[in-house]
Design an enzyme around this catalytic site. Sequence first.
Site, PDB file in Angstrom:
ATOM      1  N   ASP A 135      -7.163  -2.511  -7.385  1.00  0.00           N
ATOM      2  CA  ASP A 135      -7.730  -3.096  -6.171  1.00  0.00           C
ATOM      3  C   ASP A 135      -7.990  -4.579  -6.375  1.00  0.00           C
ATOM      4  O   ASP A 135      -8.256  -5.029  -7.497  1.00  0.00           O
ATOM      5  CB  ASP A 135      -9.020  -2.394  -5.740  1.00  0.00           C
ATOM      6  CG  ASP A 135      -9.362  -2.778  -4.306  1.00  0.00           C
ATOM      7  OD1 ASP A 135      -8.779  -2.202  -3.385  1.00  0.00           O
ATOM      8  OD2 ASP A 135     -10.171  -3.715  -4.116  1.00  0.00           O
ATOM      9  N   TYR A 162     -14.819 -12.168  -0.067  1.00  0.00           N
ATOM     10  CA  TYR A 162     -15.553 -10.923  -0.348  1.00  0.00           C
ATOM     11  C   TYR A 162     -16.830 -11.207  -1.139  1.00  0.00           C
ATOM     12  O   TYR A 162     -17.867 -10.585  -0.915  1.00  0.00           O
ATOM     13  CB  TYR A 162     -14.680  -9.935  -1.131  1.00  0.00           C
ATOM     14  CG  TYR A 162     -13.674  -9.225  -0.249  1.00  0.00           C
ATOM     15  CD1 TYR A 162     -14.080  -8.161   0.553  1.00  0.00           C
ATOM     16  CD2 TYR A 162     -12.348  -9.602  -0.197  1.00  0.00           C
ATOM     17  CE1 TYR A 162     -13.179  -7.498   1.381  1.00  0.00           C
ATOM     18  CE2 TYR A 162     -11.433  -8.958   0.621  1.00  0.00           C
ATOM     19  CZ  TYR A 162     -11.855  -7.908   1.410  1.00  0.00           C
ATOM     20  OH  TYR A 162     -10.966  -7.262   2.224  1.00  0.00           O
ATOM     21  N   ARG A 194      -3.568   6.178   0.936  1.00  0.00           N
ATOM     22  CA  ARG A 194      -4.114   7.433   1.458  1.00  0.00           C
ATOM     23  C   ARG A 194      -3.208   8.223   2.387  1.00  0.00           C
ATOM     24  O   ARG A 194      -3.506   9.355   2.727  1.00  0.00           O
ATOM     25  CB  ARG A 194      -5.422   7.133   2.203  1.00  0.00           C
ATOM     26  CG  ARG A 194      -6.580   6.965   1.295  1.00  0.00           C
ATOM     27  CD  ARG A 194      -7.722   6.339   2.025  1.00  0.00           C
ATOM     28  NE  ARG A 194      -7.330   5.036   2.547  1.00  0.00           N
ATOM     29  CZ  ARG A 194      -8.118   4.271   3.277  1.00  0.00           C
ATOM     30  NH1 ARG A 194      -9.314   4.698   3.620  1.00  0.00           N
ATOM     31  NH2 ARG A 194      -7.716   3.079   3.684  1.00  0.00           N
ATOM     32  N   ARG A 252       0.816  -1.223   0.000  1.00  0.00           N
ATOM     33  CA  ARG A 252       0.000   0.000   0.000  1.00  0.00           C
ATOM     34  C   ARG A 252       0.847   1.271   0.000  1.00  0.00           C
ATOM     35  O   ARG A 252       0.492   2.258   0.652  1.00  0.00           O
ATOM     36  CB  ARG A 252      -0.936   0.034   1.213  1.00  0.00           C
ATOM     37  CG  ARG A 252      -1.965  -1.068   1.230  1.00  0.00           C
ATOM     38  CD  ARG A 252      -3.236  -0.570   0.625  1.00  0.00           C
ATOM     39  NE  ARG A 252      -4.178  -1.648   0.416  1.00  0.00           N
ATOM     40  CZ  ARG A 252      -5.424  -1.627   0.859  1.00  0.00           C
ATOM     41  NH1 ARG A 252      -5.848  -0.617   1.552  1.00  0.00           N
ATOM     42  NH2 ARG A 252      -6.221  -2.621   0.587  1.00  0.00           N
ATOM     43  N   ARG A 295      -7.286  11.727  -5.390  1.00  0.00           N
ATOM     44  CA  ARG A 295      -8.496  11.100  -4.859  1.00  0.00           C
ATOM     45  C   ARG A 295      -9.621  12.121  -4.631  1.00  0.00           C
ATOM     46  O   ARG A 295     -10.798  11.761  -4.708  1.00  0.00           O
ATOM     47  CB  ARG A 295      -8.100  10.405  -3.557  1.00  0.00           C
ATOM     48  CG  ARG A 295      -9.106   9.546  -2.912  1.00  0.00           C
ATOM     49  CD  ARG A 295      -9.448   8.308  -3.698  1.00  0.00           C
ATOM     50  NE  ARG A 295     -10.458   7.598  -2.946  1.00  0.00           N
ATOM     51  CZ  ARG A 295     -11.723   7.981  -2.874  1.00  0.00           C
ATOM     52  NH1 ARG A 295     -12.137   9.018  -3.567  1.00  0.00           N
ATOM     53  NH2 ARG A 295     -12.567   7.311  -2.118  1.00  0.00           N
TER      54      ARG A 295
HETATM   55  O1  CP3 Z   1       0.167   0.743  -3.124  1.00  0.00           O
HETATM   56  C1  CP3 Z   1      -1.069   0.651  -3.203  1.00  0.00           C
HETATM   57  O2  CP3 Z   1      -1.855   1.317  -2.518  1.00  0.00           O
HETATM   58  C2  CP3 Z   1      -1.543  -0.340  -4.231  1.00  0.00           C
HETATM   59  C3  CP3 Z   1      -2.954  -0.395  -4.482  1.00  0.00           C
HETATM   60  C4  CP3 Z   1      -3.865  -1.335  -3.728  1.00  0.00           C
HETATM   61  C5  CP3 Z   1      -5.186  -0.980  -3.332  1.00  0.00           C
HETATM   62  N1  CP3 Z   1      -5.792  -2.106  -2.865  1.00  0.00           N
HETATM   63  C6  CP3 Z   1      -5.829   0.348  -3.487  1.00  0.00           C
HETATM   64  C7  CP3 Z   1      -6.832   0.736  -2.487  1.00  0.00           C
HETATM   65  C8  CP3 Z   1      -3.670  -2.688  -3.415  1.00  0.00           C
HETATM   66  C9  CP3 Z   1      -2.424  -3.542  -3.566  1.00  0.00           C
HETATM   67  C10 CP3 Z   1      -4.905  -3.152  -2.871  1.00  0.00           C
HETATM   68  C11 CP3 Z   1      -5.125  -4.554  -2.488  1.00  0.00           C
HETATM   69  C12 CP3 Z   1      -6.291  -4.890  -1.658  1.00  0.00           C
HETATM   70  N2  CP3 Z   1      -7.553  -4.384  -1.730  1.00  0.00           N
HETATM   71  C13 CP3 Z   1      -6.300  -5.898  -0.678  1.00  0.00           C
HETATM   72  C14 CP3 Z   1      -5.140  -6.797  -0.357  1.00  0.00           C
HETATM   73  C15 CP3 Z   1      -4.122  -6.098   0.427  1.00  0.00           C
HETATM   74  C16 CP3 Z   1      -4.288  -6.195   1.894  1.00  0.00           C
HETATM   75  O3  CP3 Z   1      -4.394  -5.119   2.513  1.00  0.00           O
HETATM   76  O4  CP3 Z   1      -4.241  -7.298   2.433  1.00  0.00           O
HETATM   77  C17 CP3 Z   1      -7.574  -5.952  -0.127  1.00  0.00           C
HETATM   78  C18 CP3 Z   1      -8.001  -6.860   0.990  1.00  0.00           C
HETATM   79  C19 CP3 Z   1      -8.361  -4.999  -0.797  1.00  0.00           C
HETATM   80  C20 CP3 Z   1      -9.807  -4.694  -0.620  1.00  0.00           C
HETATM   81  C21 CP3 Z   1      -9.990  -3.330  -0.114  1.00  0.00           C
HETATM   82  N3  CP3 Z   1      -9.846  -2.206  -0.890  1.00  0.00           N
HETATM   83  C22 CP3 Z   1     -10.327  -2.935   1.182  1.00  0.00           C
HETATM   84  C23 CP3 Z   1     -10.532  -3.897   2.347  1.00  0.00           C
HETATM   85  C24 CP3 Z   1     -10.411  -1.550   1.176  1.00  0.00           C
HETATM   86  C25 CP3 Z   1     -10.893  -0.651   2.286  1.00  0.00           C
HETATM   87  C26 CP3 Z   1     -10.013  -0.670   3.472  1.00  0.00           C
HETATM   88  C27 CP3 Z   1      -8.766   0.156   3.293  1.00  0.00           C
HETATM   89  O5  CP3 Z   1      -7.680  -0.297   3.642  1.00  0.00           O
HETATM   90  O6  CP3 Z   1      -8.906   1.296   2.857  1.00  0.00           O
HETATM   91  C28 CP3 Z   1     -10.063  -1.090  -0.114  1.00  0.00           C
HETATM   92  C29 CP3 Z   1      -9.958   0.297  -0.583  1.00  0.00           C
HETATM   93  C30 CP3 Z   1      -8.654   0.717  -1.196  1.00  0.00           C
HETATM   94  N4  CP3 Z   1      -7.951   0.026  -2.129  1.00  0.00           N
HETATM   95  C31 CP3 Z   1      -7.975   1.932  -0.937  1.00  0.00           C
HETATM   96  C32 CP3 Z   1      -6.839   1.952  -1.745  1.00  0.00           C
HETATM   97  C33 CP3 Z   1      -5.822   3.048  -1.867  1.00  0.00           C
HETATM   98  C34 CP3 Z   1      -8.398   3.027   0.024  1.00  0.00           C
HETATM   99  C35 CP3 Z   1      -9.675   3.655  -0.294  1.00  0.00           C
HETATM  100  C36 CP3 Z   1      -9.689   4.915  -1.101  1.00  0.00           C
HETATM  101  O7  CP3 Z   1      -8.670   5.447  -1.586  1.00  0.00           O
HETATM  102  O8  CP3 Z   1     -10.801   5.405  -1.236  1.00  0.00           O
END
Ligand code: CP3
Length: 377
Positions: A86, A162, A41, A37, A50
């Site tokens: 994602d 999910y 954010r 990540r 965003r």
């Molecule tokens: O470097 C990076 O940020 C790469 C991008 C990335 C995102 N999601 C963008 C994202 C990656 C590698 C993911 C993978 C992902 N998504 C996982 C596996 C990684 C892990 O943490 O184990 C999972 C379980 C998800 C599903 C998901 N997406 C969740 C549970 C959430 C909400 C909770 C949270 O951590 O915010 C998201 C949203 C999400 N995906 C965000 C981002 C940057 C944040 C929300 C936003 O920007 O509005």
Amino acid sequence: MATSVDKVMVEASTGGSRFLRACLRQPVDCTPVWFLRQAGRYMPEYQAVRRAHSLLEICKSPELAAEVTITAAEKLDVDAAIIFADLLLPLEPLGLDFEFLAGEGPVVHRPIRSAADIRKLRTDRTGDLGYVAEAIRRAEKHFGDRKGMIGFCGAPFTLASYMIEGGGSRNYIETKRLMYSDPAAWQALMQKLQTVLAEYVAQQVEAGADVIQIFDSWAGALSVTDYREYVLPITQSLVQQVQVLGVPVIYFGVDTATLLPSMRETGADVIGLDWRIPLDVGRRAVGERCAVQGNLDPIVLFAPEPLLRARVEEVLRQAAGQPGHIFNVGHGIVPGTPVENVQRVVRWVREISAQISEEAVQPETRQLAHASAPRRA
Ligand code: CP3
């Protein structure tokens, strides 16, 4: 001889080659580093993008996704970049609607619960995900060999959780209920996911991904028995399908201490470790054949500098300068993390790991000098 060849390699090394060599357990000049990540954010540049676009808009625009990926990787000076996307994107071509609700995370509108629901899932529209490959193409073109380019997908179990629960879950009751009560339907679901995910990552590799990370983030909810019975075989097949494309696979999960010996059986080249297990203990559990990635507690990034540095050094000392370690956090960086601390960690990883390998080489060099002395006399 081997030493001078290695020296050439070391002098010529780029972030990309350092990262790839570590995935393959080859010696490196210093430990490669990137962060789960890393583009999220906590970073002001991401927040700015965003504000103007939803998460899905960013994911579906190759230009924005590449920009967010590139900005974070350059700013942090890491050795590898994971494409901004994602885990849930493949749900759409499978036929499931979902959205991200502020503060609640992902919500799947009509979660699947039965064999009939699983029969309706479509595996013929994976081409719709081509925007991820296109984003990789752009980012890869920007980085060249300077940084490793990581593509990714969710593992069948974590994605299924999910699709069945409809979002994040604490106890995975519906997922496990389906698994236990209708193993044939579970199998059918796993196979459909394998088909879609294999095609999805093949597009990413085609576009220039050097490595694929498979996120089985929630596999730690399973007992060893259930993991081996319901999850290991399909994951093993997926890993093999990716490796046939000629790229290494990183397989990652959270809370997996008891699962590590089974996770190794997937055949993945690298296993991602969370911070609950000391790196050396985790490494022994996955055995000689695997590299490891990890495993700083991401919340330690909030700690005062001396403690943060001590924890970075602890991970590197546990890795002991042995080939096959990629430094990372044990789970994703969280919002609010000070960016300067992440940048500091990158500098310290390079400095401390280079020092550790020097310490390891020195006694040997002294021995060699000693051994060659009588021959010269
Ligand atoms: O470097 C990076 O940020 C790469 C991008 C990335 C995102 N999601 C963008 C994202 C990656 C590698 C993911 C993978 C992902 N998504 C996982 C596996 C990684 C892990 O943490 O184990 C999972 C379980 C998800 C599903 C998901 N997406 C969740 C549970 C959430 C909400 C909770 C949270 O951590 O915010 C998201 C949203 C999400 N995906 C965000 C981002 C940057 C944040 C929300 C936003 O920007 O509005």
